[in-house]
Scaffold this motif. Sequence first.
Motif, PDB file in Angstrom:
ATOM      1  N   PHE A  36     -27.684  33.926 -36.856  1.00  0.00           N
ATOM      2  CA  PHE A  36     -28.958  33.786 -37.885  1.00  0.00           C
ATOM      3  C   PHE A  36     -29.871  34.912 -38.478  1.00  0.00           C
ATOM      4  CE2 PHE A  36     -31.731  31.990 -41.697  1.00  0.00           C
ATOM      5  CZ  PHE A  36     -30.765  32.557 -42.424  1.00  0.00           C
ATOM      6  N   ILE A  37     -30.834  34.528 -37.799  1.00  0.00           N
ATOM      7  CA  ILE A  37     -32.175  35.766 -37.670  1.00  0.00           C
ATOM      8  C   ILE A  37     -31.531  37.425 -37.132  1.00  0.00           C
ATOM      9  CG2 ILE A  37     -34.198  36.155 -36.586  1.00  0.00           C
ATOM     10  CD1 ILE A  37     -34.474  33.248 -35.463  1.00  0.00           C
ATOM     11  N   TYR A  38     -30.795  37.316 -36.485  1.00  0.00           N
ATOM     12  CA  TYR A  38     -30.002  38.756 -35.978  1.00  0.00           C
ATOM     13  C   TYR A  38     -29.213  39.110 -37.003  1.00  0.00           C
ATOM     14  CZ  TYR A  38     -27.359  42.441 -34.319  1.00  0.00           C
ATOM     15  OH  TYR A  38     -26.384  43.979 -34.521  1.00  0.00           O
ATOM     16  N   GLU A  39     -28.414  38.475 -37.654  1.00  0.00           N
ATOM     17  CA  GLU A  39     -28.252  39.275 -39.118  1.00  0.00           C
ATOM     18  C   GLU A  39     -29.000  39.531 -40.329  1.00  0.00           C
ATOM     19  OE1 GLU A  39     -24.903  39.836 -39.397  1.00  0.00           O
ATOM     20  OE2 GLU A  39     -23.865  39.387 -37.988  1.00  0.00           O
ATOM     21  N   ARG A  40     -30.281  38.395 -39.899  1.00  0.00           N
ATOM     22  CA  ARG A  40     -31.283  38.603 -40.938  1.00  0.00           C
ATOM     23  C   ARG A  40     -32.290  39.960 -40.643  1.00  0.00           C
ATOM     24  NH1 ARG A  40     -27.675  36.686 -43.203  1.00  0.00           N
ATOM     25  NH2 ARG A  40     -27.897  34.513 -44.650  1.00  0.00           N
ATOM     26  N   THR A  41     -32.083  40.363 -39.623  1.00  0.00           N
ATOM     27  CA  THR A  41     -33.204  41.048 -39.264  1.00  0.00           C
ATOM     28  C   THR A  41     -32.829  42.692 -39.472  1.00  0.00           C
ATOM     29  OG1 THR A  41     -33.298  40.766 -37.174  1.00  0.00           O
ATOM     30  CG2 THR A  41     -34.501  39.197 -38.497  1.00  0.00           C
ATOM     31  N   GLU A  66     -25.465  47.611 -30.901  1.00  0.00           N
ATOM     32  CA  GLU A  66     -25.277  45.927 -31.531  1.00  0.00           C
ATOM     33  C   GLU A  66     -24.763  45.079 -31.070  1.00  0.00           C
ATOM     34  OE1 GLU A  66     -23.309  44.626 -35.548  1.00  0.00           O
ATOM     35  OE2 GLU A  66     -23.139  47.159 -35.055  1.00  0.00           O
ATOM     36  N   ALA A  67     -23.961  44.599 -29.644  1.00  0.00           N
ATOM     37  CA  ALA A  67     -23.617  43.785 -29.491  1.00  0.00           C
ATOM     38  C   ALA A  67     -24.435  43.609 -28.134  1.00  0.00           C
ATOM     39  CB  ALA A  67     -22.181  44.560 -28.090  1.00  0.00           C
ATOM     40  N   CYS A  68     -26.018  44.750 -28.085  1.00  0.00           N
ATOM     41  CA  CYS A  68     -26.678  44.376 -26.535  1.00  0.00           C
ATOM     42  C   CYS A  68     -27.492  43.441 -28.033  1.00  0.00           C
ATOM     43  CB  CYS A  68     -27.015  45.148 -25.930  1.00  0.00           C
ATOM     44  SG  CYS A  68     -28.444  44.839 -24.792  1.00  0.00           S
ATOM     45  N   GLU A  69     -28.062  43.482 -28.626  1.00  0.00           N
ATOM     46  CA  GLU A  69     -29.307  43.321 -29.749  1.00  0.00           C
ATOM     47  C   GLU A  69     -28.911  42.329 -29.839  1.00  0.00           C
ATOM     48  OE1 GLU A  69     -32.441  44.501 -30.436  1.00  0.00           O
ATOM     49  OE2 GLU A  69     -31.897  46.060 -29.418  1.00  0.00           O
ATOM     50  N   LYS A  70     -27.575  41.135 -30.700  1.00  0.00           N
ATOM     51  CA  LYS A  70     -27.184  41.087 -30.665  1.00  0.00           C
ATOM     52  C   LYS A  70     -26.780  39.435 -29.741  1.00  0.00           C
ATOM     53  CE  LYS A  70     -23.172  38.464 -32.762  1.00  0.00           C
ATOM     54  NZ  LYS A  70     -21.781  38.496 -34.034  1.00  0.00           N
ATOM     55  N   ILE A  71     -26.765  39.633 -28.557  1.00  0.00           N
ATOM     56  CA  ILE A  71     -26.517  38.751 -27.469  1.00  0.00           C
ATOM     57  C   ILE A  71     -28.130  38.480 -27.554  1.00  0.00           C
ATOM     58  CG2 ILE A  71     -26.447  40.377 -25.430  1.00  0.00           C
ATOM     59  CD1 ILE A  71     -23.885  38.066 -24.296  1.00  0.00           C
ATOM     60  N   ARG A  72     -28.935  39.316 -27.242  1.00  0.00           N
ATOM     61  CA  ARG A  72     -30.331  39.171 -26.789  1.00  0.00           C
ATOM     62  C   ARG A  72     -30.824  37.751 -28.030  1.00  0.00           C
ATOM     63  NH1 ARG A  72     -32.745  45.181 -25.910  1.00  0.00           N
ATOM     64  NH2 ARG A  72     -32.028  45.513 -24.390  1.00  0.00           N
ATOM     65  N   TYR A  73     -30.703  38.185 -28.826  1.00  0.00           N
ATOM     66  CA  TYR A  73     -30.497  36.813 -30.049  1.00  0.00           C
ATOM     67  C   TYR A  73     -30.125  35.671 -29.944  1.00  0.00           C
ATOM     68  CZ  TYR A  73     -33.213  39.717 -33.029  1.00  0.00           C
ATOM     69  OH  TYR A  73     -34.524  40.862 -33.615  1.00  0.00           O
ATOM     70  N   THR A  74     -28.456  35.509 -29.335  1.00  0.00           N
ATOM     71  CA  THR A  74     -27.848  34.745 -29.096  1.00  0.00           C
ATOM     72  C   THR A  74     -28.533  33.375 -28.353  1.00  0.00           C
ATOM     73  OG1 THR A  74     -26.090  35.113 -29.037  1.00  0.00           O
ATOM     74  CG2 THR A  74     -25.955  35.227 -31.062  1.00  0.00           C
ATOM     75  N   GLU A  75     -28.625  34.551 -27.098  1.00  0.00           N
ATOM     76  CA  GLU A  75     -28.614  33.833 -25.940  1.00  0.00           C
ATOM     77  C   GLU A  75     -29.806  33.735 -25.632  1.00  0.00           C
ATOM     78  OE1 GLU A  75     -27.179  32.853 -22.727  1.00  0.00           O
ATOM     79  OE2 GLU A  75     -24.768  33.772 -24.923  1.00  0.00           O
ATOM     80  N   ALA A  76     -31.225  33.549 -26.555  1.00  0.00           N
ATOM     81  CA  ALA A  76     -32.807  32.974 -25.950  1.00  0.00           C
ATOM     82  C   ALA A  76     -32.154  32.255 -26.575  1.00  0.00           C
ATOM     83  CB  ALA A  76     -33.469  34.813 -27.334  1.00  0.00           C
ATOM     84  N   GLY A  77     -31.618  32.101 -28.437  1.00  0.00           N
ATOM     85  CA  GLY A  77     -31.482  30.740 -28.998  1.00  0.00           C
ATOM     86  C   GLY A  77     -30.746  30.077 -28.266  1.00  0.00           C
TER      87      GLY A  77
END
Length: 123
Positions: free
Chosen positions: A116-121, A40-51
């Motif tokens: 935000f996108i991570y939380e929604r997807t 979960e942390a891995c997926e989240k950081i992918r979104y936040t770092e890309a953003g």
Amino acid sequence: MDEVAKAAKYLKYGGHIGIALTGTASSMKVQEVCRAGETEACEKIRYTEAGSLVGGVGGGTLAAGLVSPVAGSICVAIGIGSGGLGGVVCGLIVVGGASFAGGAGGAAGGEWMGEFIYERTKP
């Protein structure tokens, strides 16, 4: 004018190097978190770092583009009084400062949007 053109050329290359370093740092941060094994942390950081990366580059570019014409008119008077060098330095400081501020704001906004996108997807 030749000095201004040289400074602009160096800034262009410096901007490209900065973007590459920022992208590398983001990639390393993602790899570090993902190696820890928490999915979960891995997926989240992918979104936040890309953003954060996209927002930072976009914000810095937008701010520099908006301030550049204003900086030219502000710094011309300084350049005339100092034989040109003061105008170049003034332009570097004004445009560089705006780019830094826009990049920082864009990175924060992009990170928020990524979360935000991570939380929604997420499933």
